[in-house]
Structures are given as structure tokens and as C-alpha cells.
Motif scaffolding. Sequence first.
Motif, PDB file in Angstrom:
ATOM      1  N   GLY A 125       9.489  -2.744  -2.739  1.00 31.77           N
ATOM      2  CA  GLY A 125       8.465  -3.782  -2.712  1.00 31.77           C
ATOM      3  C   GLY A 125       8.304  -4.534  -4.019  1.00 31.77           C
ATOM      4  N   LYS A 126       8.555  -3.865  -5.145  1.00 33.98           N
ATOM      5  CA  LYS A 126       8.317  -4.501  -6.449  1.00 33.98           C
ATOM      6  C   LYS A 126       9.258  -5.666  -6.717  1.00 33.98           C
ATOM      7  CE  LYS A 126      11.301  -1.006  -8.592  1.00 33.98           C
ATOM      8  NZ  LYS A 126      11.350   0.105  -9.560  1.00 33.98           N
ATOM      9  N   TYR A 127      10.374  -5.753  -5.981  1.00 30.27           N
ATOM     10  CA  TYR A 127      11.348  -6.805  -6.270  1.00 30.27           C
ATOM     11  C   TYR A 127      10.916  -8.172  -5.740  1.00 30.27           C
ATOM     12  CZ  TYR A 127      14.316  -2.937  -7.627  1.00 30.27           C
ATOM     13  OH  TYR A 127      14.802  -1.827  -8.257  1.00 30.27           O
ATOM     14  N   MET A 128       9.846  -8.226  -4.966  1.00 23.68           N
ATOM     15  CA  MET A 128       9.332  -9.500  -4.473  1.00 23.68           C
ATOM     16  C   MET A 128       8.933 -10.409  -5.632  1.00 23.68           C
ATOM     17  SD  MET A 128       8.320 -11.701  -2.312  1.00 23.68           S
ATOM     18  CE  MET A 128       7.231 -13.109  -2.442  1.00 23.68           C
ATOM     19  N   GLN A 129       8.477  -9.831  -6.738  1.00 24.35           N
ATOM     20  CA  GLN A 129       7.987 -10.637  -7.853  1.00 24.35           C
ATOM     21  C   GLN A 129       9.092 -11.450  -8.515  1.00 24.35           C
ATOM     22  OE1 GLN A 129       6.809  -8.183 -11.286  1.00 24.35           O
ATOM     23  NE2 GLN A 129       7.913  -6.488 -10.359  1.00 24.35           N
ATOM     24  N   TYR A 130      10.350 -11.126  -8.200  1.00 24.87           N
ATOM     25  CA  TYR A 130      11.455 -11.849  -8.830  1.00 24.87           C
ATOM     26  C   TYR A 130      11.879 -13.087  -8.045  1.00 24.87           C
ATOM     27  CZ  TYR A 130      11.783  -7.592 -11.575  1.00 24.87           C
ATOM     28  OH  TYR A 130      11.501  -6.536 -12.401  1.00 24.87           O
ATOM     29  N   VAL A 131      11.232 -13.364  -6.917  1.00 23.45           N
ATOM     30  CA  VAL A 131      11.550 -14.585  -6.167  1.00 23.45           C
ATOM     31  C   VAL A 131      10.895 -15.760  -6.880  1.00 23.45           C
ATOM     32  CG1 VAL A 131      11.365 -15.791  -3.963  1.00 23.45           C
ATOM     33  CG2 VAL A 131      11.681 -13.312  -3.999  1.00 23.45           C
ATOM     34  N   PRO A 287       2.789  -2.992  -2.849  1.00 23.91           N
ATOM     35  CA  PRO A 287       3.887  -3.622  -2.099  1.00 23.91           C
ATOM     36  C   PRO A 287       4.674  -2.644  -1.231  1.00 23.91           C
ATOM     37  CG  PRO A 287       4.383  -3.538  -4.452  1.00 23.91           C
ATOM     38  CD  PRO A 287       2.958  -3.146  -4.302  1.00 23.91           C
ATOM     39  N   ASP A 288       4.885  -1.434  -1.717  1.00 18.94           N
ATOM     40  CA  ASP A 288       5.632  -0.462  -0.915  1.00 18.94           C
ATOM     41  C   ASP A 288       4.834  -0.022   0.310  1.00 18.94           C
ATOM     42  OD1 ASP A 288       7.858  -0.458  -2.610  1.00 18.94           O
ATOM     43  OD2 ASP A 288       6.923   0.985  -3.946  1.00 18.94           O
ATOM     44  N   ARG A 289       3.558   0.176   0.115  1.00 18.95           N
ATOM     45  CA  ARG A 289       2.726   0.560   1.257  1.00 18.95           C
ATOM     46  C   ARG A 289       2.621  -0.590   2.257  1.00 18.95           C
ATOM     47  NH1 ARG A 289      -3.582   2.605   1.087  1.00 18.95           N
ATOM     48  NH2 ARG A 289      -3.839   2.675   3.352  1.00 18.95           N
ATOM     49  N   GLU A 290       2.620  -1.828   1.765  1.00 18.10           N
ATOM     50  CA  GLU A 290       2.593  -2.978   2.673  1.00 18.10           C
ATOM     51  C   GLU A 290       3.852  -3.011   3.528  1.00 18.10           C
ATOM     52  OE1 GLU A 290       1.282  -6.169   4.714  1.00 18.10           O
ATOM     53  OE2 GLU A 290       0.139  -4.935   3.305  1.00 18.10           O
ATOM     54  N   LEU A 291       5.007  -2.756   2.922  1.00 18.50           N
ATOM     55  CA  LEU A 291       6.250  -2.691   3.695  1.00 18.50           C
ATOM     56  C   LEU A 291       6.186  -1.559   4.718  1.00 18.50           C
ATOM     57  CD1 LEU A 291       8.992  -3.266   0.965  1.00 18.50           C
ATOM     58  CD2 LEU A 291       8.138  -4.897   2.647  1.00 18.50           C
ATOM     59  N   PHE A 292       5.609  -0.440   4.325  1.00 17.87           N
ATOM     60  CA  PHE A 292       5.484   0.702   5.238  1.00 17.87           C
ATOM     61  C   PHE A 292       4.617   0.336   6.440  1.00 17.87           C
ATOM     62  CE2 PHE A 292       3.423   4.757   6.485  1.00 17.87           C
ATOM     63  CZ  PHE A 292       4.564   5.495   6.792  1.00 17.87           C
ATOM     64  N   GLY A 293       3.467  -0.291   6.180  1.00 16.74           N
ATOM     65  CA  GLY A 293       2.582  -0.687   7.271  1.00 16.74           C
ATOM     66  C   GLY A 293       3.217  -1.715   8.187  1.00 16.74           C
ATOM     67  N   GLN A 294       3.905  -2.700   7.605  1.00 15.98           N
ATOM     68  CA  GLN A 294       4.591  -3.701   8.428  1.00 15.98           C
ATOM     69  C   GLN A 294       5.726  -3.055   9.227  1.00 15.98           C
ATOM     70  OE1 GLN A 294       3.622  -6.745   8.938  1.00 15.98           O
ATOM     71  NE2 GLN A 294       2.023  -6.807   7.370  1.00 15.98           N
ATOM     72  N   GLY A 295       6.370  -2.054   8.640  1.00 15.30           N
ATOM     73  CA  GLY A 295       7.421  -1.346   9.374  1.00 15.30           C
ATOM     74  C   GLY A 295       6.882  -0.639  10.600  1.00 15.30           C
TER      75      GLY A 295
END
Length: 574
Positions: A125-131, A287-295
Motif C-alpha cells: 500500500g505504501k507505494y501509492m505515494q510514488y504516483v 494503506p495496507d488495511r485499505e487494500l485488505f478491506g477492498q480485497g
Amino acid sequence: MTTVFGRVWARIVSLLPGPADLAEVRRDPRRDLLAGLTVAIVALPLALGFGVSSGLGAAAGLATAVVAGALAAVFGGSSLQVSGPTGAMTVVLVPIVGRYGPTGVLTVGLMAGVMLVGLALLRAGKYMQYVPAPVVEGFTLGIACVIGLQQIPNALGVPKPEGDRVLVVTWRAVEEFAKNPNWTAAGLAVAVAAVMLLGARWRPTVPFSIVAVIAATIVAQLAHLDAAKPIGDLPAGLPVPSLSFLDLGSLGTLLAPAVAVAALAALESLLSASVADGMTVGQRHDPDRELFGQGLANIAAPLFGGVPATGAIARTAVNVRTGASSRLAALTHAAVLAVIVFAAAPVVSKIPLAALAGVLLATAIRMVEVGSLRAMAKATRSDALTLVLTAVATLALDLVYAVIIGLAVAGALALRAVAKQARFDQVPLDRGDHSAEEHALLAEHIVAYRIDGPLFFAAAHRFLLELTEVADVRVVVLRMSRVSTMDATGALVLKDAVAKLHRRGILVLASGIRAGQRQVLASVGALDLLCHDGREYATTPDAIRAARDHLETAGVLPALPDPQPRTSGEETLR
């Protein structure tokens, strides 16, 4: 094996809701319930419209809003995020429906959900900040254009033409309308869009989307406007969860679409959560928990016939503006939509498709932030180019390719800018005026060059050309303490340049090599060439003394009986 399983389980537990979430829900439940009700009113026409646009129907949009919205609210990493079907995801789903059918979309959603859970476990999730921001702005602009164009067939009241390219489909719909105009549908779509856009300026807090849809439905029923085709029958409730759509033999074929859906779900959800953080004080999503919830949400939604879901920026913004303070608001939004599904399906089924098209047209227009686009275009030519290329790729190709192209262009332009910052100059030996010392070194056939900034693949070849052009010298001292970055390409180019100078009889010494640079240089065999007689030099004065000793031994300089005094500035040299 037991240890690996234990680590995975511990990671899953760390992503689950905890006591802090429960305490947050208890803080101000009344405000959260009111915010959830408001968001549900806004979300209803959007869920119906995006379900229709995806090709799976209005019922699929409602199922997604209820099931995915509830699970993402409970397990997601943002307390204020509202999830459901979105326009960006619809853009991706249309060609998937055309190629693989509804069952293919459900399978893709399930696979994407599993991938999102995997990304969460891998802490991606942390890699979103590099967009970069220009990529996000171009992406949003392209999505807005595609969403608007997708609504043209329903807005004009013509059957959706064949094809999976939105520009082609739109052109064919316009041609069909020119042959057989349906002014009733077009009028309803324009009226709904106008009410939403003008009403938002007049009273921003009023949900004019549902007001306009209700008004259009009443007009269509009372005036018996047969040309305004309604949504059609909706099930009075959610279907029983089932995996009957799953065909294990098709998983390999659907892998690429599933990756695209997962990538888009991750990108849009984390972007939406970041927007929610920016609209509040003290809120920070995981961000990681957000990906988990969306998953989890995307694993469950297909079981009920729903399309893939993401965090929805527009609905999340409404949630924040209406005072939500915890995930109870998003959960309430899903519950209210569930009640509508069970209690008001016959009424909802009479909503004209043209009215929903008007809602989505207005939504697409409101997605375009003109001020932000203007500021981005004026920032730098690189930012403007990245924005335009990302938007065009979104419109002409698809969203995942658009993001990849945008990132590639932004990365290439950033590397070009960084490479231009690399300097290879014969600069003064310190901050003082030591031109006399510089001339003295040149008279002794010694030249000291300082490398400032990165020495990596984007700047290395320019460095090679400059270094090998030195003339009338016997020793080159490379002052490397200010090299900020060095990769293998830079080290190889440096090795090549030093080897060429050696073949011309020029000795090369280096000073100030850092530990990280030493490892890179040693790995490609360049360090040995820079260490005369196996010695490294910590400072430039040490390297210059070694250069003079070498030239005295070679007979180029006369031997001095005593060490020549040095300038005070030279002693602090790097």
C-alpha cells in the motif's frame, strides 16, 4: 512451514478491526447515521447507473454498493471511505463484459479481490505515494471523458451499438440518433444533468441527483413517456451467494483482466482514501488495511452478482462534508441501500435510463477540476506532457495502460531532469579564491575535477565524453565526495573512462569515495583502477600529494628536498 504460516496469520490479524475502531464508532453515532443516510441518497442513482453502464444491470450495481460497501467499511483502512461501483471501474469492465460475458466479470472480480488481499499481506500500500500528481490528474481527466461518452447511447435513447471502444460506440450512437431522434430521452438526460450542476452551485448541501431522478421518473410516469425506457425489473432483495459462475478452466485466460481490475481498485481506493485524509484534520488511513478491506469486498461482491468495487471519491467526499467521523457512516450507507433493495425495488425499476445517464454525465463534468488542471499545465512542460499523455491514453487505450504510460513518461522526464543536475567541473578547490593554486596544479600537469550529483545511467555517458577529453595532463584527481547516487551503469562508464585515460598514460586518482559507492565500484572492477598502488584517498589534499609524488618519481617534476608547503584552504579540501 509452521513459522511461515504463523507470520502470515499474525499479518492477517494485524489488518483486522480492533478496539480503537469500536471506540471511534461510539464517539458520535448520530452524526455518522445522518451522514450515512445522505451518502446513500447520493449513491443510489450512481450505483444504478454504473451497474447499467458496466453491462451487468442495475441490480449488480446495487448488490455491489450493499455488499462491497459494508465489508469495505468494516475492514478497510480509512474511517471515512465509502466504497461501491465507480465510473473508473466501469470503464475497465465494459470490454471484459463484451469479451467474456457477465460470468467472466464475476470471476475477474473474485480473482482481483484475492490479489488485493495478497498486496495487503505484502505491504504494497505504501507505494501509492510514488504516483506523480500529473499522472493522477491526467488519469482522472481521461476517466471523466470516458464516463461521459459511455452515457451517450442511453442519453440519446438509442440501443447501445456493438463495440468495446468508447469513441467508436459513441459515434455509432450519434449516427443512430441522427436517423431516428429520441428527443424525450435526450431532454430528460439534459434536464437531470442541468439540475445537478446548477443545483450544486445554488445549494451544495442538497443531493440534487436524487431530486432530479425522482422528478424525471414522476414526469415519465405521469406523461406516459414511452420513449423514456425504464431500468426494468429489479429483484426484491439480494440473491443467495453462489460460486456457480466460477469456471476453473478460464482462470488463466482471465488473469490479465483480473490484474488490471486489481491494479485499478488499489489505485483508486488509495487515492480516494488520501483525498479523505486531506479533507480532515487528524485522519490518516492505513494503506495496507485499505487494500485488505477492498480485497474482502471484491471477493464477496461477485458471490451476490455484484461488479468489482473500489473506494469512491465523490461519495467519500460527500461523507466527509456531511460530518462523518467513523466507519459507521459508510456502513449506514450500505444498510440504507439494502433497505431500498428490499422495500422499494418496484419503484426503483421505473427510473428512466436517460435520467441515470444524465446523473453520470453531470458526475463526469464535476470530476474535471479545471483549476487543478490549469495549475498542473502551468507548472512545468514535463508535468503538462505527462498529464496530456495519460489522459489521451486513458481515452484511447485503457486505464491500466494509461497509468503505466503516465508513470513511464513521468519517470523518464524525472531522470532527464536529474541527469541534467549532474556536474563534472574543474571547480575551485574550496570556497575561497584559490585560482593561483589551480594554475599551479595545471602547471604540474595535474587537474582536479569534482563530480556533483548523481552518476547513473542517465548522466553517465555525458560524463564519459567530458572526462576523456582532458588534455595536457598527467594525473587526474576525481573528487567524489559529492556524488549523491551511483549505479552499475555509472560505475561501468567510470571504469571505461579511467581505462582509456590509463592507455593514454594518464594516472587517475579518486578522493572521498563513500562506502556505498565503494561497493558498486568494486562490483564492476572500477575500484582497483582508481586506487593507485592499492591506496584510497580520503581527502583531495592526500590525492594531490600522491599525484605529485608519482610525477616526481616519473621525473616529470623535480624532486623537492622537503615537502612543499600547502595552502591552508587545501587542508579542508574534499
